[in-house]
Design a protein around this motif. Structure first.
Motif, short mmCIF file in Angstrom:
data_model
loop_
_atom_site.label_atom_id
_atom_site.label_comp_id
_atom_site.label_asym_id
_atom_site.label_seq_id
_atom_site.Cartn_x
_atom_site.Cartn_y
_atom_site.Cartn_z
N LYS A 78 1.87 26.05 -25.52
CA LYS A 78 3.02 25.60 -24.74
C LYS A 78 4.21 26.51 -25.04
O LYS A 78 4.43 26.91 -26.18
CB LYS A 78 3.36 24.16 -25.11
N LYS A 79 4.94 26.80 -23.98
CA LYS A 79 6.12 27.65 -24.14
C LYS A 79 7.25 26.80 -24.75
O LYS A 79 7.46 25.66 -24.34
CB LYS A 79 6.51 28.16 -22.75
N THR A 80 7.97 27.38 -25.69
CA THR A 80 9.07 26.62 -26.29
C THR A 80 10.38 26.94 -25.57
O THR A 80 10.71 28.12 -25.38
CB THR A 80 9.21 26.96 -27.78
N ILE A 81 11.06 25.90 -25.15
CA ILE A 81 12.36 26.11 -24.50
C ILE A 81 13.37 25.13 -25.08
O ILE A 81 13.00 24.18 -25.77
CB ILE A 81 12.29 25.91 -22.96
N THR A 82 14.65 25.41 -24.80
CA THR A 82 15.71 24.55 -25.33
C THR A 82 16.45 23.89 -24.17
O THR A 82 16.89 24.57 -23.24
CB THR A 82 16.69 25.38 -26.17
N VAL A 83 16.54 22.59 -24.23
CA VAL A 83 17.22 21.85 -23.16
C VAL A 83 18.34 21.01 -23.76
O VAL A 83 18.12 20.28 -24.74
CB VAL A 83 16.23 20.94 -22.41
N ALA A 84 19.53 21.13 -23.18
CA ALA A 84 20.66 20.30 -23.62
C ALA A 84 20.79 19.10 -22.68
O ALA A 84 20.62 19.24 -21.48
CB ALA A 84 21.94 21.11 -23.61
N VAL A 85 21.06 17.94 -23.27
CA VAL A 85 21.09 16.70 -22.49
C VAL A 85 22.31 15.89 -22.90
O VAL A 85 22.61 15.76 -24.08
CB VAL A 85 19.80 15.87 -22.78
N THR A 86 23.03 15.36 -21.92
CA THR A 86 24.13 14.43 -22.22
C THR A 86 23.65 13.01 -21.97
O THR A 86 22.51 12.79 -21.56
CB THR A 86 25.37 14.69 -21.34
N GLY A 87 24.53 12.05 -22.20
CA GLY A 87 24.19 10.65 -21.92
C GLY A 87 23.29 10.05 -22.97
O GLY A 87 22.31 9.39 -22.66
N LEU A 88 23.61 10.29 -24.25
CA LEU A 88 22.79 9.76 -25.35
C LEU A 88 23.15 8.32 -25.68
O LEU A 88 22.72 7.78 -26.69
CB LEU A 88 22.97 10.63 -26.60
N ASN A 89 23.96 7.71 -24.84
CA ASN A 89 24.45 6.36 -25.10
C ASN A 89 23.43 5.31 -24.66
O ASN A 89 23.63 4.63 -23.66
CB ASN A 89 25.81 6.14 -24.41
N ALA A 90 22.34 5.21 -25.41
CA ALA A 90 21.29 4.25 -25.05
C ALA A 90 21.71 2.87 -25.56
O ALA A 90 21.10 2.32 -26.47
CB ALA A 90 19.97 4.69 -25.66
N ILE A 91 22.76 2.33 -25.00
CA ILE A 91 23.28 1.05 -25.45
C ILE A 91 22.99 -0.02 -24.41
O ILE A 91 22.11 0.15 -23.58
CB ILE A 91 24.79 1.16 -25.75
N ASP A 92 23.76 -1.11 -24.39
CA ASP A 92 23.39 -2.21 -23.49
C ASP A 92 23.58 -1.84 -22.02
O ASP A 92 22.94 -2.40 -21.15
CB ASP A 92 24.17 -3.49 -23.84
N SER A 93 24.48 -0.92 -21.75
CA SER A 93 24.61 -0.39 -20.41
C SER A 93 24.30 1.09 -20.53
O SER A 93 25.18 1.91 -20.68
CB SER A 93 26.04 -0.64 -19.92
N LYS A 110 20.11 28.70 -28.13
CA LYS A 110 19.84 29.40 -26.89
C LYS A 110 19.40 28.34 -25.88
O LYS A 110 18.22 28.09 -25.68
CB LYS A 110 18.75 30.46 -27.08
N ILE A 111 20.38 27.74 -25.25
CA ILE A 111 20.06 26.67 -24.29
C ILE A 111 19.56 27.30 -23.00
O ILE A 111 20.20 28.20 -22.44
CB ILE A 111 21.31 25.81 -24.01
N ASP A 112 18.39 26.87 -22.53
CA ASP A 112 17.85 27.38 -21.26
C ASP A 112 18.29 26.51 -20.10
O ASP A 112 18.59 27.00 -19.02
CB ASP A 112 16.31 27.39 -21.32
N VAL A 113 18.28 25.20 -20.34
CA VAL A 113 18.58 24.26 -19.25
C VAL A 113 19.52 23.19 -19.79
O VAL A 113 19.39 22.77 -20.94
CB VAL A 113 17.27 23.60 -18.74
N LEU A 114 20.47 22.79 -18.94
CA LEU A 114 21.34 21.68 -19.31
C LEU A 114 21.19 20.59 -18.25
O LEU A 114 21.22 20.88 -17.05
CB LEU A 114 22.79 22.17 -19.41
N ILE A 115 21.00 19.36 -18.70
CA ILE A 115 20.87 18.24 -17.75
C ILE A 115 22.03 17.27 -17.98
O ILE A 115 22.03 16.52 -18.94
CB ILE A 115 19.52 17.50 -17.93
N PRO A 116 23.05 17.30 -17.10
CA PRO A 116 24.14 16.34 -17.23
C PRO A 116 23.68 14.97 -16.74
O PRO A 116 22.91 14.86 -15.79
CB PRO A 116 25.22 16.89 -16.29
N ASN A 117 24.14 13.93 -17.41
CA ASN A 117 23.68 12.59 -17.07
C ASN A 117 24.79 11.58 -16.79
O ASN A 117 24.54 10.39 -16.70
CB ASN A 117 22.78 12.06 -18.19
N PHE A 118 26.02 12.07 -16.69
CA PHE A 118 27.15 11.18 -16.38
C PHE A 118 27.77 11.58 -15.05
O PHE A 118 27.96 12.77 -14.79
CB PHE A 118 28.26 11.33 -17.44
#
Lengths: 350, 452, 82
Positions: free
Chosen positions: A4-19, A86-94
């Protein structure tokens, strides 16, 4: 697959809370990829976002400035982060951060960070205040709604509406008001948090359906899964949901994606009116929903598909999905040591 | 042994939900120089507070704006909005760049004449034009933008008295899809009032309708509203041509372009929200180019944008008078400038930077002005590093509406300096003195003997 | 004036009050002052050491120290004085 190819992905929205924010669900999809070995960079706004402390899912976390501080401040921080990762992909979630990332897209692209997100025009077209025009363009019914800026405008507008009525913020928050006094309270509440304008919307009585869909930006729908929320929390968020078989819903998702040439994940919120069985478009969220992992459970790993697409791999649209799969949300108490919290609050990264 | 660099001790509670120092990095970066001139030296030389205008920024911004329009449309003219900043040196920079003048009172009209602007290049707008003002404008051949029917009738009488023709435009208000609808100025498009006014002018003897004007609002963040407005004006112009065989020479789209300031109550920062000149230009010029004018009939496009052309070029330098703790322990800081000097702090959350090296640690702070008045608050909440009495700050983007709306209240108005394109500084407005203020007062004699 | 004895001070500037579970951040001078307070150093001595080691005049130092201690007290980090 072995190598498997290794890549780096940045992700926001880590607030796995009640909402919850969708970040953790997105990360679970990525970690289960058969194709990539994904290193996850969590981007957090607040030091108590649970994702910061989930070592098995998030490899490194950086605090980033809130969107209201402006895109240049965000850029500065992302430059710092990209200097170390070395971020390859960023996924905004807000929703609230998306304008900032839309503005940053060409610059981030040059820095090697790819994003599959809507354009400014697509983003604005689906803003809650503009939904009527959007529905008209696509031939979809939309509850009557109006944008108001002041309490006087609110009062005037409410003359034309029956109660209950929905009062919504530009980015988040929606309340059901049963009289003018309540409506005013919600108006001020939303105004204080998210600013003007505020949206007044006709209340539709019926069942809510949601679709999560992924567009490639050229008019193709790469995947879509419709579900019905089977139970709501007291905050109106999904407690549980079930994937359903409704070609009408899928066709609507396809229409929206192909006519807007949508890029990235989107969630379509619909209401089927109880008496008439007619579908109303309530909202389009310009990102994956918090329940995106259900799509994965139904056989469509949208976060992985998004990353594959951005990394230049062939992504064939998927139409099949398992029907009758349920998700049930649960909360879970993690035990954390203070040192991580300390590092996060002192250094803004951990 | 050399001593360690001192930084005031700070302690802050960590609260969930409140973003830490990563939240507002921008305002933390010290800004020690304006156009390569040090803030410290400026204040040493000219005092504090001090308004500073950067001439190069004005010229660059103007050229950007002009370029955005002139590359999309063949015939473009800017007119400098005097009310935004009518300090003579500022106006003259715009006039050197090629701007006409746009004025809204007899006083501003006279200033434009004094600045050497030819009468036919002074656009006279606004609801307040006395008969005296109108006479001068007619004699100078200035384009008069009529706001209401009373003005139109006054003008008819005046042209008959003077036996001289007047050049006019009408101001048109309209629904462009945004709120609030500015229907207090000019004649309404949708209800036919504008067309009625046009008819009256065309059938009058001494008045020539040369233009159509609108000004849809202020701080307009949706450039599409200008497209709607431009199409409606173009539509009127084409109807005039079809019905009366009369050419409208120009379409004046007014102003209202947003600057990069952040309005109070806005969640996103102004730098992210403000459309670019190209965004505005795209919408306006496409509407005009697609309206159906033949190429040789394309009217001149006039723009009166003020704020977006001057805001970035102005900064206010100030000095810390004192630090305090409010009853609940919150930090507050008192500056030597208040809402009297920085009028725009009523509607913007201005970006304010320290002007010297400072700590990365910040604290939520209330920033007060020096007035002994409860309303004198510059920022209700701003993250600032510790600043000592005598330290300086830089308030950014204050070029618009401050040097015209400032008040002589409790204290005197400070100096304004301009840094020219070679980095040389010039005082362009002196600070006020007690004598300057007292000069206008006349005290009856019997009040002059005070015996306390 | 004395810091409550169970207050944890980390070199990084992270302060933890185990009694109520609150935490704080402070800068390097804040760490230095709190450490001295913990060792019951008198205020005068603390002030003298700051003026000796840092590039600061005694008056500003006193103002800043007073302000700092007022906030530290407000955060309930000091022993109640008898």
């Amino acid at each position: 697959m072995k190598n498997k190819k290794t890549i780096t992905v940045a992700v926001t929205g880590l607030n796995a809370i009640d909402s919850p924010g969708p970040g953790i669900a997105v990360i679970r999809g990525l970690k289960e990829s058969d194709f990539f070995n994904v290193r996850i960079i969590g981007l957090a706004y607040e030091i108590l976002e649970p994702g910061i402390y989930m070592d098995e899912l998030v490899d490194k976390v950086y605090q980033i400035p809130v969107p209201s501080s402006g895109f240049d401040v965000m850029l500065e921080r992302l430059k710092y982060i990209q200097g170390k990762e070395k971020i390859d992909v960023l996924i905004p979630n807000f929703d609230a951060e998306l304008m900032t990332f839309i503005k940053l897209k060409p610059i981030l692209n040059k820095m090697g960070i790819k994003m599959l997100i809507p354009t400014k025009e697509q983003f604005e077209e689906r803003l809650k205040g503009e939904l009527n025009k959007f529905g008209e363009k696509l031939g979809i019914k939309v509850p009557k709604s109006e944008t108001v800026f002041t309490i006087n405008e609110l009062e005037e507008t409410l003359d034309d509406y029956d109660y209950p009525v929905v009062i919504k913020g530009k980015f988040y928050d929606a309340y059901i008001a049963t009289n003018i006094e309540q409506a005013k309270i919600f108006f001020y509440k939303i105004l204080a948090k998210w600013g003007a304008p505020i949206i007044v919307q006709e209340f539709i009585n019926g069942n809510e359906f949601n679709i999560t869909a992924l567009g490639d930006g050229k008019g193709n729908m790469l995947g879509a899964v419709p579900m019905r929320k089977t139970f709501l929390t007291d905050k109106g968020k999904a407690w549980a949901g079930i994937s359903i078989d409704d070609p009408k819903l899928l066709k609507m998702a396809n229409d929206v994606i192909s006519k807007t040439k949508w890029a990235g994940g989107m969630e379509i919120e619909l209401m089927k009116e109880e008496k008439t069985n007619e579908l109303y478009l309530l909202e389009i969220n310009p990102r994956f929903p918090a329940w995106i992992y259900l799509a994965n459970g139904c056989g469509q790993n949208h976060p992985e598909m998004l990353v594959k697409f951005l990394m230049g791999e062939t992504v064939d649209p998927i139409e099949e999905y398992a029907i009758g799969k349920m998700f049930i949300r649960y909360s879970y108490d993690m035990i954390c040591d203070l040192d991580k919290y300390e590092k996060m609050s002192i250094h803004g990264e951990v | 042994m050399s001593k360690l660099k001192y930084e005031s001790p700070i302690i802050k509670q960590i609260n969930a939900g409140i973003t830490s120092k990563f939240g507002e990095l921008n305002s933390l970066k010290p800004v020690t120089h304006i156009a390569n001139v040090s803030v410290k030296s400026l204040i040493e030389q000219y005092g504090s507070p001090l308004f500073v205008i950067n001439e190069q920024t004005i010229r660059n911004t103007y050229q950007d704006a002009y370029h955005a329009f002139s590359t999309r449309y063949p015939n473009v003219q800017f007119a400098w909005s005097y009310k935004t900043n009518y300090i003579e040196a500022v106006c003259k920079v715009f006039h050197q760049e090629g701007s006409w003048a746009e004025v809204v009172s007899g006083f501003e009209y006279q200033k434009a004449l004094d600045n050497g602007v030819p009468g036919d290049k002074i656009i006279f707008n606004g609801p307040d034009k006395s008969d005296f003002d109108l006479k001068i404008a007619v004699e100078n051949n200035s384009p008069i933008h009529i706001d209401h029917f009373d003005e139109l009738y006054s003008l008819i009488t005046i042209t008959e008295q003077l036996n001289k023709r007047a050049k006019v435009a009408i101001r048109v208000n309209m629904d462009t899809g945004i709120k609030p609808l500015w229907d207090r100025f000019g004649f309404n498009y949708e209800n036919g009032q504008a067309w009625e006014a046009i008819n009256k002018i065309i059938y009058s003897n001494n008045i020539d309708l040369i233009g159509l004007h609108t000004h849809i609002g202020t701080f307009i963040l949706d450039p599409n509203a200008y497209r709607v407005a431009a199409s409606k004006l173009a539509d009127l112009a084409i109807n005039v041509k079809n019905k009366f065989k009369h050419d409208i020479q120009y379409i004046d789209m007014g102003g209202g372009f947003a600057s990069k300031n952040t309005l109070k109550g806005s969640y996103l920062s102004g730098t992210d929200l403000a459309p670019s000149f190209s965004d505005y230009a795209d919408n306006i010029t496409q509407a005009l180019l697609n309206a159906g004018f033949s190429t040789e009939d394309l009217p001149l496009l006039i723009l009166e944008t003020g704020r977006a052309l001057i805001d970035d070029a102005g900064t206010l330098l100030g000095t810390v008078l004192a630090n305090k703790r409010s009853a609940d322990g919150r930090r507050s800081i008192i500056m030597d400038f208040g809402v009297n000097t920085l009028f725009t702090s009523f509607w913007y959350n201005h970006i304010i930077s320290p002007a010297q090296e400072c700590s990365l640690y910040t604290e939520d702070t209330v920033m007060y002005g020096p007035l002994c008045m409860n309303i004198d608050v510059i920022r209700e909440s701003i993250n600032l590093p510790p600043l000592n009495k005598g330290d300086h700050v830089v308030v950014h983007r204050i070029g618009a509406y401050n040097m015209t709306q400032w008040m002589q209240f409790i204290t005197l108005r400070p100096k304004v300096v301009m840094i020219d394109t070679n980095g040389k500084t010039h005082i362009i407005r002196e600070s006020e003195s007690k004598e300057y203020v007292s000069e206008l007062e006349i005290t009856p004699d019997y009040l002059n003997n005070i015996d306390l | 004036m004395k810091l409550k004895k169970n207050i944890a001070i980390s070199e990084s500037g992270f302060i933890f009050n185990p009694e109520i579970g609150t935490s704080f951040t402070t800068n390097s001078l804040g760490v230095a002052i709190l450490k001295q307070l913990k060792e019951k150093t008198s205020l005068d001595k603390i002030k003298d050491s700051i003026v000796k080691n840092y590039d600061i005049d005694p008056i500003t130092c006193e103002k800043d120290l007073d302000d700092f201690l007022r906030i530290v007290n407000q955060y309930n980090l000091l022993e109640e004085q008898s």
